[in-house]
Design a protein around this motif. Structure first.
Motif, PDB file in Angstrom:
ATOM      1  N   GLY A 117       0.825  -1.203   0.000  1.00 56.23           N
ATOM      2  CA  GLY A 117       0.000   0.000   0.000  1.00 56.23           C
ATOM      3  C   GLY A 117       0.863   1.259   0.000  1.00 56.23           C
ATOM      4  N   PRO A 118       0.208   2.430   0.078  1.00 54.96           N
ATOM      5  CA  PRO A 118       0.951   3.684  -0.131  1.00 54.96           C
ATOM      6  C   PRO A 118       1.703   4.230   1.077  1.00 54.96           C
ATOM      7  N   HIS A 119       1.577   3.620   2.255  1.00 53.73           N
ATOM      8  CA  HIS A 119       2.094   4.285   3.457  1.00 53.73           C
ATOM      9  C   HIS A 119       3.268   3.599   4.132  1.00 53.73           C
ATOM     10  N   TYR A 120       3.913   2.651   3.457  1.00 52.13           N
ATOM     11  CA  TYR A 120       5.020   1.968   4.124  1.00 52.13           C
ATOM     12  C   TYR A 120       6.369   2.497   3.657  1.00 52.13           C
ATOM     13  N   MET A 121       6.681   2.302   2.370  1.00 49.42           N
ATOM     14  CA  MET A 121       7.951   2.796   1.827  1.00 49.42           C
ATOM     15  C   MET A 121       7.707   3.334   0.423  1.00 49.42           C
ATOM     16  N   PRO A 151       3.920  -5.253   7.182  1.00 51.43           N
ATOM     17  CA  PRO A 151       3.369  -4.207   6.296  1.00 51.43           C
ATOM     18  C   PRO A 151       3.531  -4.483   4.807  1.00 51.43           C
ATOM     19  N   ASP A 152       4.706  -5.002   4.403  1.00 52.42           N
ATOM     20  CA  ASP A 152       4.952  -5.161   2.960  1.00 52.42           C
ATOM     21  C   ASP A 152       4.111  -6.275   2.341  1.00 52.42           C
ATOM     22  N   HIS A 153       3.400  -7.041   3.176  1.00 53.94           N
ATOM     23  CA  HIS A 153       2.548  -8.127   2.674  1.00 53.94           C
ATOM     24  C   HIS A 153       1.058  -7.834   2.873  1.00 53.94           C
ATOM     25  N   LEU A 154       0.759  -6.892   3.772  1.00 54.70           N
ATOM     26  CA  LEU A 154      -0.632  -6.700   4.222  1.00 54.70           C
ATOM     27  C   LEU A 154      -1.207  -5.311   3.979  1.00 54.70           C
ATOM     28  N   TRP A 155      -0.370  -4.275   4.045  1.00 52.74           N
ATOM     29  CA  TRP A 155      -0.937  -2.927   4.087  1.00 52.74           C
ATOM     30  C   TRP A 155      -1.521  -2.470   2.749  1.00 52.74           C
ATOM     31  N   GLY A 156      -1.446  -3.309   1.721  1.00 51.01           N
ATOM     32  CA  GLY A 156      -2.094  -2.976   0.449  1.00 51.01           C
ATOM     33  C   GLY A 156      -3.521  -3.499   0.363  1.00 51.01           C
ATOM     34  N   LEU A 157      -4.098  -3.875   1.508  1.00 43.95           N
ATOM     35  CA  LEU A 157      -5.414  -4.523   1.509  1.00 43.95           C
ATOM     36  C   LEU A 157      -6.570  -3.559   1.276  1.00 43.95           C
ATOM     37  N   LEU A 158      -6.420  -2.323   1.772  1.00 45.86           N
ATOM     38  CA  LEU A 158      -7.564  -1.407   1.778  1.00 45.86           C
ATOM     39  C   LEU A 158      -7.364  -0.236   0.825  1.00 45.86           C
ATOM     40  N   ASP A 159      -8.486   0.257   0.306  1.00 46.46           N
ATOM     41  CA  ASP A 159      -8.467   1.451  -0.522  1.00 46.46           C
ATOM     42  C   ASP A 159      -8.049   2.638   0.351  1.00 46.46           C
ATOM     43  N   ASP A 160      -7.024   3.353  -0.083  1.00 43.45           N
ATOM     44  CA  ASP A 160      -6.506   4.458   0.725  1.00 43.45           C
ATOM     45  C   ASP A 160      -7.545   5.573   0.880  1.00 43.45           C
ATOM     46  N   PHE A 161      -8.465   5.665  -0.080  1.00 49.33           N
ATOM     47  CA  PHE A 161      -9.429   6.764  -0.080  1.00 49.33           C
ATOM     48  C   PHE A 161     -10.552   6.532   0.926  1.00 49.33           C
ATOM     49  N   ASP A 162     -11.159   5.345   0.875  1.00 49.58           N
ATOM     50  CA  ASP A 162     -12.333   5.150   1.747  1.00 49.58           C
ATOM     51  C   ASP A 162     -12.198   3.978   2.726  1.00 49.58           C
ATOM     52  N   GLY A 163     -11.050   3.313   2.722  1.00 50.57           N
ATOM     53  CA  GLY A 163     -10.826   2.250   3.710  1.00 50.57           C
ATOM     54  C   GLY A 163     -11.552   0.944   3.424  1.00 50.57           C
ATOM     55  N   THR A 164     -12.173   0.826   2.237  1.00 51.17           N
ATOM     56  CA  THR A 164     -12.846  -0.437   1.906  1.00 51.17           C
ATOM     57  C   THR A 164     -11.837  -1.402   1.275  1.00 51.17           C
TER      58      THR A 164
END
Ligand SMILES: [Zn+2]
Length: 325
Positions: A117-121, A151-164
């Motif tokens: 996802g967008p918030h790790y590195m 984080p590098d395996h999981l944090w791409g799960l949710l839409d950054d905009f609405d959390g879905t």
């Protein structure tokens, strides 16, 4: 390549419409930028994709980009000099790639891990864009397997905009032990200090899909031909994933074997990322290496050089990784 005119030429050429050339040059510019930061290992290009057939299945490896970590993190129990000698590198930073595996079976489309996802590195979190570039629709994913909650395996799960969830039609699979660890009330004190910022992200992502999350034990079937394999140690409930169709068997290693030299030639060296139980992670590494060297299954490594596909061979008293050609 040297000099500012070469640099400008490279950056100008990035604007080309030819995607192959653009990708190549992105890699060049990224390498130049990385060199300025003291990174001497080549930074991988951001949008490669590789598909192979596997019995009745197909396996596609997509890139989530790469991490940037201190070279000394490759092994906590070896000197920095020994690490650099082993990998023939002088820089203080390395840039391991992140390879996400997609499996298509006759009945399912299964994603194994979801990237950072967008918030790790800054170099990571490219999976959604790379899926779109490859014409793979996120809504086509029927199942997401989470090997562990880093984080590098999981944090791409949710839409950054609405959390879905980014994969709206998927059900989710994780090991019971992994879920229990990250959702325990005292998880923060059970983690090394430098990993405590992983907790909020793990809990936010996991609770967001809790009603669709199936908790399993190692050995359980995830889908027909796809099975969880115990690979604990790196984290409490870390799993590898076996993919079997016809005569073809592959093992998605996740983070059990992370570096193409160190994990194979020095399986006793403990990467800093093996935060839960380093001794168990070593035992896991050796068990998987022994299996892969004897049964010649295809290995698929999340942080091995893209696409992370290869075989394991015995090399003296240890092993070596032989990338698939
Ligand atoms: Zn990882």
């Amino acid at each position: 390549m040297s000099g500012s005119s070469d640099m400008l030429r490279a950056i100008g050429a990035i604007r080309t419409k030819d995607p192959t050339r653009r990708q190549l040059l992105w890699g060049t510019a990224a390498t130049l930028a990385a060199t300025a930061l003291g990174v001497t290992e080549a930074v991988p290009a951001t949008s490669p994709i590789k598909t192979i057939s596997h019995g009745e299945f197909s396996i596609t490896v997509l890139s989530d980009g790469h991490l940037t970590i201190p070279t000394r993190f490759l092994a906590r129990n070896a000197s920095e000099r020994d690490i650099k000698t082993a990998i023939d590198l002088t820089g203080d930073l390395v840039t391991p790639p992140c390879n996400v595996t997609l499996v298509r079976t006759p009945g399912e489309t299964i994603l194994i891990d979801v990237g950072a996802g967008p918030h790790y590195m800054p170099g990571a979190g490219k999976l959604a864009d790379n899926m779109e570039a490859a014409g793979i629709e996120r809504k086509s994913i029927t199942k997401v397997v989470l090997t562990h909650a880093h984080p590098d395996h999981l944090w791409g799960l949710l839409d950054d905009f609405d959390g879905t969830p980014l994969f709206p039609n998927a059900s989710y699979v994780m090991s019971t032990a992994e879920f229990a660890f990250w959702t325990a009330e005292d998880v923060a004190v059970r983690l090394p200090e430098d990993r405590r910022n992983f907790v909020a992200g793990a809990q936010r992502n996991l609770t967001s899909v809790r009603d669709r999350l199936h908790l399993i034990a190692p050995g359980a079937d995830i889908a027909s031909g796809i099975r969880a394999i115990d690979a604990a140690g790196h984290t409490a409930g870390h799993i590898a994933v076996e993919i079997a169709s016809g005569k073809d068997i592959a093992l998605v290693l996740a983070d059990a074997l992370m570096h193409p030299i160190i994990s194979f030639a020095h399986p006793d060296w403990s990467p800093a990322a093996d935060h839960h139980d380093p001794d168990r992670a070593i035992a896991t590494r050796k068990r998987l290496l022994g299996r892969l060297a004897s049964d010649k299954s295809l290995a698929i490594g999340y942080h091995l050089p893209f696409p992370g596909l290869g075989r394991v061979e015995v090399d003296g008293s240890a092993y070596r990784f032989v990338p698939a050609s």
